[in-house]
Design a protein around this motif. Sequence first.
Motif, PDB file in Angstrom:
ATOM      1  N   SER A 193     -14.906   0.470 -20.558  1.00 12.39           N
ATOM      2  CA  SER A 193     -13.462   0.467 -20.416  1.00 12.39           C
ATOM      3  C   SER A 193     -12.926  -0.953 -20.284  1.00 12.39           C
ATOM      4  CB  SER A 193     -13.051   1.283 -19.183  1.00 12.39           C
ATOM      5  OG  SER A 193     -13.637   0.741 -18.010  1.00 12.39           O
ATOM      6  N   GLY A 194     -11.795  -1.186 -20.916  1.00 12.04           N
ATOM      7  CA  GLY A 194     -11.141  -2.478 -20.818  1.00 12.04           C
ATOM      8  C   GLY A 194     -11.650  -3.529 -21.770  1.00 12.04           C
ATOM      9  N   VAL A 195     -12.610  -3.182 -22.603  1.00 15.97           N
ATOM     10  CA  VAL A 195     -13.190  -4.185 -23.489  1.00 15.97           C
ATOM     11  C   VAL A 195     -12.288  -4.476 -24.691  1.00 15.97           C
ATOM     12  CG1 VAL A 195     -14.484  -2.673 -25.038  1.00 15.97           C
ATOM     13  CG2 VAL A 195     -15.428  -4.903 -24.435  1.00 15.97           C
ATOM     14  N   GLY A 196     -11.340  -3.585 -24.987  1.00 12.82           N
ATOM     15  CA  GLY A 196     -10.406  -3.834 -26.081  1.00 12.82           C
ATOM     16  C   GLY A 196     -10.719  -3.090 -27.357  1.00 12.82           C
ATOM     17  N   LYS A 197     -11.377  -1.921 -27.245  1.00  9.90           N
ATOM     18  CA  LYS A 197     -11.749  -1.154 -28.444  1.00  9.90           C
ATOM     19  C   LYS A 197     -10.522  -0.653 -29.205  1.00  9.90           C
ATOM     20  CE  LYS A 197     -14.073   1.575 -25.855  1.00  9.90           C
ATOM     21  NZ  LYS A 197     -14.844   2.739 -25.357  1.00  9.90           N
ATOM     22  N   SER A 198      -9.549  -0.154 -28.472  1.00  8.92           N
ATOM     23  CA  SER A 198      -8.375   0.432 -29.124  1.00  8.92           C
ATOM     24  C   SER A 198      -7.636  -0.593 -29.974  1.00  8.92           C
ATOM     25  CB  SER A 198      -7.421   1.015 -28.074  1.00  8.92           C
ATOM     26  OG  SER A 198      -8.029   2.075 -27.374  1.00  8.92           O
ATOM     27  N   THR A 199      -7.430  -1.773 -29.415  1.00  8.45           N
ATOM     28  CA  THR A 199      -6.731  -2.823 -30.152  1.00  8.45           C
ATOM     29  C   THR A 199      -7.515  -3.227 -31.386  1.00  8.45           C
ATOM     30  OG1 THR A 199      -5.817  -3.647 -28.069  1.00  8.45           O
ATOM     31  CG2 THR A 199      -5.696  -5.100 -29.974  1.00  8.45           C
ATOM     32  N   GLY A 206      -5.405  -0.230 -39.221  1.00  9.11           N
ATOM     33  CA  GLY A 206      -3.991   0.079 -39.406  1.00  9.11           C
ATOM     34  C   GLY A 206      -3.578   1.424 -38.867  1.00  9.11           C
ATOM     35  N   VAL A 207      -4.048   1.762 -37.682  1.00  8.99           N
ATOM     36  CA  VAL A 207      -3.682   3.026 -37.054  1.00  8.99           C
ATOM     37  C   VAL A 207      -3.192   2.757 -35.637  1.00  8.99           C
ATOM     38  CG1 VAL A 207      -5.290   4.412 -38.412  1.00  8.99           C
ATOM     39  CG2 VAL A 207      -6.053   3.403 -36.262  1.00  8.99           C
ATOM     40  N   GLU A 208      -2.578   3.757 -35.059  1.00 12.48           N
ATOM     41  CA  GLU A 208      -2.133   3.660 -33.670  1.00 12.48           C
ATOM     42  C   GLU A 208      -2.985   4.570 -32.813  1.00 12.48           C
ATOM     43  OE1 GLU A 208       2.019   4.510 -33.747  1.00 12.48           O
ATOM     44  OE2 GLU A 208       2.571   2.508 -34.432  1.00 12.48           O
ATOM     45  N   MET A 209      -4.175   4.096 -32.488  1.00 12.21           N
ATOM     46  CA  MET A 209      -5.096   4.868 -31.659  1.00 12.21           C
ATOM     47  C   MET A 209      -5.188   4.241 -30.272  1.00 12.21           C
ATOM     48  SD  MET A 209      -8.279   6.040 -34.045  1.00 12.21           S
ATOM     49  CE  MET A 209      -8.108   7.357 -35.236  1.00 12.21           C
ATOM     50  N   ALA A 210      -4.048   3.899 -29.740  1.00  9.07           N
ATOM     51  CA  ALA A 210      -4.034   3.230 -28.438  1.00  9.07           C
ATOM     52  C   ALA A 210      -4.598   4.123 -27.350  1.00  9.07           C
ATOM     53  CB  ALA A 210      -2.606   2.817 -28.092  1.00  9.07           C
ATOM     54  N   ASN A 211      -4.717   5.404 -27.627  1.00 10.69           N
ATOM     55  CA  ASN A 211      -5.213   6.323 -26.603  1.00 10.69           C
ATOM     56  C   ASN A 211      -6.657   6.730 -26.857  1.00 10.69           C
ATOM     57  OD1 ASN A 211      -4.696   7.770 -28.908  1.00 10.69           O
ATOM     58  ND2 ASN A 211      -4.009   9.609 -27.836  1.00 10.69           N
ATOM     59  N   VAL A 212      -7.406   5.908 -27.598  1.00 12.10           N
ATOM     60  CA  VAL A 212      -8.813   6.219 -27.806  1.00 12.10           C
ATOM     61  C   VAL A 212      -9.513   6.268 -26.449  1.00 12.10           C
ATOM     62  CG1 VAL A 212     -10.990   5.402 -28.758  1.00 12.10           C
ATOM     63  CG2 VAL A 212      -8.908   5.220 -30.103  1.00 12.10           C
ATOM     64  N   ALA A 213      -9.845   7.444 -26.058  1.00 11.83           N
ATOM     65  CA  ALA A 213     -10.496   7.690 -24.761  1.00 11.83           C
ATOM     66  C   ALA A 213      -9.689   7.143 -23.598  1.00 11.83           C
ATOM     67  CB  ALA A 213     -11.889   7.056 -24.738  1.00 11.83           C
ATOM     68  N   GLN A 214      -8.421   6.808 -23.871  1.00 12.31           N
ATOM     69  CA  GLN A 214      -7.548   6.235 -22.853  1.00 12.31           C
ATOM     70  C   GLN A 214      -8.130   4.962 -22.245  1.00 12.31           C
ATOM     71  OE1 GLN A 214      -4.574   7.669 -22.376  1.00 12.31           O
ATOM     72  NE2 GLN A 214      -5.089   9.253 -23.855  1.00 12.31           N
ATOM     73  N   ASP A 215      -9.248   4.474 -22.842  1.00 15.68           N
ATOM     74  CA  ASP A 215      -9.935   3.291 -22.310  1.00 15.68           C
ATOM     75  C   ASP A 215     -10.220   3.442 -20.813  1.00 15.68           C
ATOM     76  OD1 ASP A 215     -10.954   1.464 -23.960  1.00 15.68           O
ATOM     77  OD2 ASP A 215      -9.331   0.006 -23.809  1.00 15.68           O
ATOM     78  N   LEU A 551       3.330  -7.788 -47.638  1.00 13.27           N
ATOM     79  CA  LEU A 551       4.678  -7.465 -47.179  1.00 13.27           C
ATOM     80  C   LEU A 551       4.664  -6.489 -46.007  1.00 13.27           C
ATOM     81  CD1 LEU A 551       7.721  -7.947 -47.960  1.00 13.27           C
ATOM     82  CD2 LEU A 551       7.531  -5.895 -49.379  1.00 13.27           C
ATOM     83  N   THR A 552       3.717  -5.564 -46.011  1.00 13.11           N
ATOM     84  CA  THR A 552       3.666  -4.513 -44.987  1.00 13.11           C
ATOM     85  C   THR A 552       2.597  -4.786 -43.933  1.00 13.11           C
ATOM     86  OG1 THR A 552       2.160  -3.211 -46.387  1.00 13.11           O
ATOM     87  CG2 THR A 552       4.520  -2.781 -46.606  1.00 13.11           C
ATOM     88  N   ALA A 553       2.161  -6.033 -43.823  1.00  9.71           N
ATOM     89  CA  ALA A 553       1.063  -6.374 -42.903  1.00  9.71           C
ATOM     90  C   ALA A 553       1.361  -5.978 -41.464  1.00  9.71           C
ATOM     91  CB  ALA A 553       0.762  -7.868 -42.988  1.00  9.71           C
ATOM     92  N   ARG A 554       2.624  -6.058 -41.058  1.00  7.40           N
ATOM     93  CA  ARG A 554       2.971  -5.759 -39.666  1.00  7.40           C
ATOM     94  C   ARG A 554       3.397  -4.314 -39.453  1.00  7.40           C
ATOM     95  NH1 ARG A 554       6.306 -11.182 -37.679  1.00  7.40           N
ATOM     96  NH2 ARG A 554       4.620 -12.681 -38.128  1.00  7.40           N
ATOM     97  N   MET A 555       3.279  -3.512 -40.489  1.00  6.82           N
ATOM     98  CA  MET A 555       3.673  -2.104 -40.342  1.00  6.82           C
ATOM     99  C   MET A 555       2.624  -1.191 -40.974  1.00  6.82           C
ATOM    100  SD  MET A 555       6.842  -2.083 -43.090  1.00  6.82           S
ATOM    101  CE  MET A 555       6.741  -0.329 -43.426  1.00  6.82           C
ATOM    102  N   ARG A 556       1.341  -1.555 -40.765  1.00 11.85           N
ATOM    103  CA  ARG A 556       0.246  -0.781 -41.347  1.00 11.85           C
ATOM    104  C   ARG A 556       0.267   0.686 -40.897  1.00 11.85           C
ATOM    105  NH1 ARG A 556      -0.507  -4.371 -44.710  1.00 11.85           N
ATOM    106  NH2 ARG A 556      -2.105  -5.990 -44.535  1.00 11.85           N
ATOM    107  N   ALA A 557       0.648   0.911 -39.639  1.00 11.17           N
ATOM    108  CA  ALA A 557       0.649   2.275 -39.119  1.00 11.17           C
ATOM    109  C   ALA A 557       1.947   3.008 -39.426  1.00 11.17           C
ATOM    110  CB  ALA A 557       0.398   2.266 -37.607  1.00 11.17           C
ATOM    111  N   LYS A 558       2.868   2.340 -40.117  1.00 15.21           N
ATOM    112  CA  LYS A 558       4.118   2.974 -40.529  1.00 15.21           C
ATOM    113  C   LYS A 558       3.970   3.471 -41.962  1.00 15.21           C
ATOM    114  CE  LYS A 558       6.253   1.568 -36.746  1.00 15.21           C
ATOM    115  NZ  LYS A 558       6.725   2.500 -35.693  1.00 15.21           N
TER     116      LYS A 558
END
Length: 641
Positions: A193-199, A206-215, A551-558
């Motif tokens: 936990s806290g190692v930074g896997k989600s980021t 390019g996904v929003e998996m910020a809740n992967v195992a909730q870290d 062009l879409t580098a900052r909106m990969r998950a959009k």
Amino acid sequence: MALPLKLSYIELQNAKDVESVHLEFDSVKYPITQSREKSNTFSKEFDTPLTLETAPLSFTISRKKQRCSCLSSADPEIVTIHPNDIRPKLNGREFLHKWGRGSIKLGFPPQPQPDASAPSAAASLPTKPEGPQPTTEKPVVIQSKSADAVLSPAPPNALAPFDTPANHEGLRPTTKDLIELCPRFRVLVVGKSGVGKSTLINRIFGVEMANVAQDRPGEADIEHEFTSPQNDRLILHDSQGFEPGDSGNYETVKSFIEKRKKMPAIKDQLHAVWLCFQIPIPTHGERLLEDAAEAFLKIGREVLGDTPTIIVFTKYDRLASYMRHKKPGSSGAEQQYLQEYCIQPIEDFTGGANMPHVAVSSKPKYVQGLEELTNLTQEKVSESFTSPEDQVSAVPLAAAGAQRMLPTLKVEFSIDVGRQRYWMALGASANFLGYTMQNCLGVIHADIVLVWNFYDPCKYLDSKEFRDVMLNMVERVDAPAQSNSHLSRNDTLSEGGVPLIGLAPVMLPLNACLTLGKWAYERYQRLQDTPTKFMAYIIDLTHVLEILFSLTARMRAKQLTRTAIKLAYKAYLESDWVTHAHTDIRYFQCPTTARDAVLDKITSMIPSQDREVRVSRALERMPSDIDLEKDEEWVGAEVPQ
């Protein structure tokens, strides 16, 4: 005895909100295409009339989705017409079948009347034949009711085929078979936990998996398959890592890896393992390895076998900040620290084995580490999952498609897929005989788009509108070279033209929106300019997607919008990049050698050492205040959200 009916054309009238129509007759499927003059009309003419005896005509009619992101597709409607129902209601040369609010018109040529007093056809031959007897039409067989088939028939004025299709199953994209073999890249990420896997996952895939195992410790289930609609080429398994005093997870990870190694299908095997360790800062009382991690590393090779495994040292930015304060101005201090406190301890526990490793950070300043991890993973996956005879392997393709970090990998695998089949011998390809140029370029388009794997749930990149403007761009190769600086943002779309892009706020020049040239509907032939058309289409599409990726580098998950696509297209169309590319193609002379000179030319032009510079220059000319998340219609107002 009545002669069999000969069906020469079909027309669906008042086909409102219909997206596609296919006819199935005598175990063969025929696409019925939408009229360019009447949007609510679909039609097809048969060069050789179909003979109706007992087999019914079965129409599959698919309707458009009203809102892409909210509603799923309705089941296609099936309309069946039997030959016995046609003759009694035949009005001259036409038969009209009511279907909902629309109708299906069947057209027949004049039917010769049999002469009862004449001898049978088996007994004698006519003394004055009307002309050559028609051969049986061998139509394209469509395997899907969707746009995946990427086929459409030629219009009535198209040239007749000089050969029948070599592939009776239709022009199926090469990527389809590879993706069916391995639909997703399967990666196991191990880290406490806290190692930074989600980021890490979010940035590279390019996904929003910020809740992967909730870290959070103890909550990760290694058997759970994390998937995301934002990237359907990825499956993630998450392990909670090796916490202090926890030996149970060591056995869990070991058992899971061993089980996956024995899976018979490659899609179920582990394709890569990332062992994540936070770079320790001694003054913070941190350790690199816990006891369970040390035990795992000692037998790592025995457990992992040939599974591509990379050690990922996370939060490199913390180390850089620490070293700036401890040793200001010292060059290479971070690398020395990594070697002493991270790399060497792991080599000690692995018996001197040099396990691949990379240091990363989620901070934009240190994006190079993420790029190195992506490249290293791709390299190790390609080494472990190979195919004979230089064929594209399904797992490396899945890895290249899943990552959204490096456009160069997308380009490389687009070339590899093309080399496997459809880019070979483009001037004289047996794959394309009997198909229209629009068909041929369509299957190449599908392969390239599938490799890039944008988050495009509405399939805008595979839409007819986008394909049409890419076809129109090809015609610029035949025009004299000229600068694009004169192109105006105030040109508008003419009535009846291809319905795309000359519109506020992203406006393209009129010549991008004109009706397709006749060449697009001609059958593939060994013409002098055929290779030029293929070269231009492949190179132009690749460069447009490179610009779109940046062009879409900052909106990969959009989800991808038509606004972003139009802007990328316009940026390339108005750049010197397209001018230089088309000039190079225009003056290309294909030598008569045994080598595939056209393929060699394409593969030499697509990769570019100055790609980033060219992309940046193309985008510099574009307005910077456009909302790329706003989804404009191809023609008209903004799409309701």
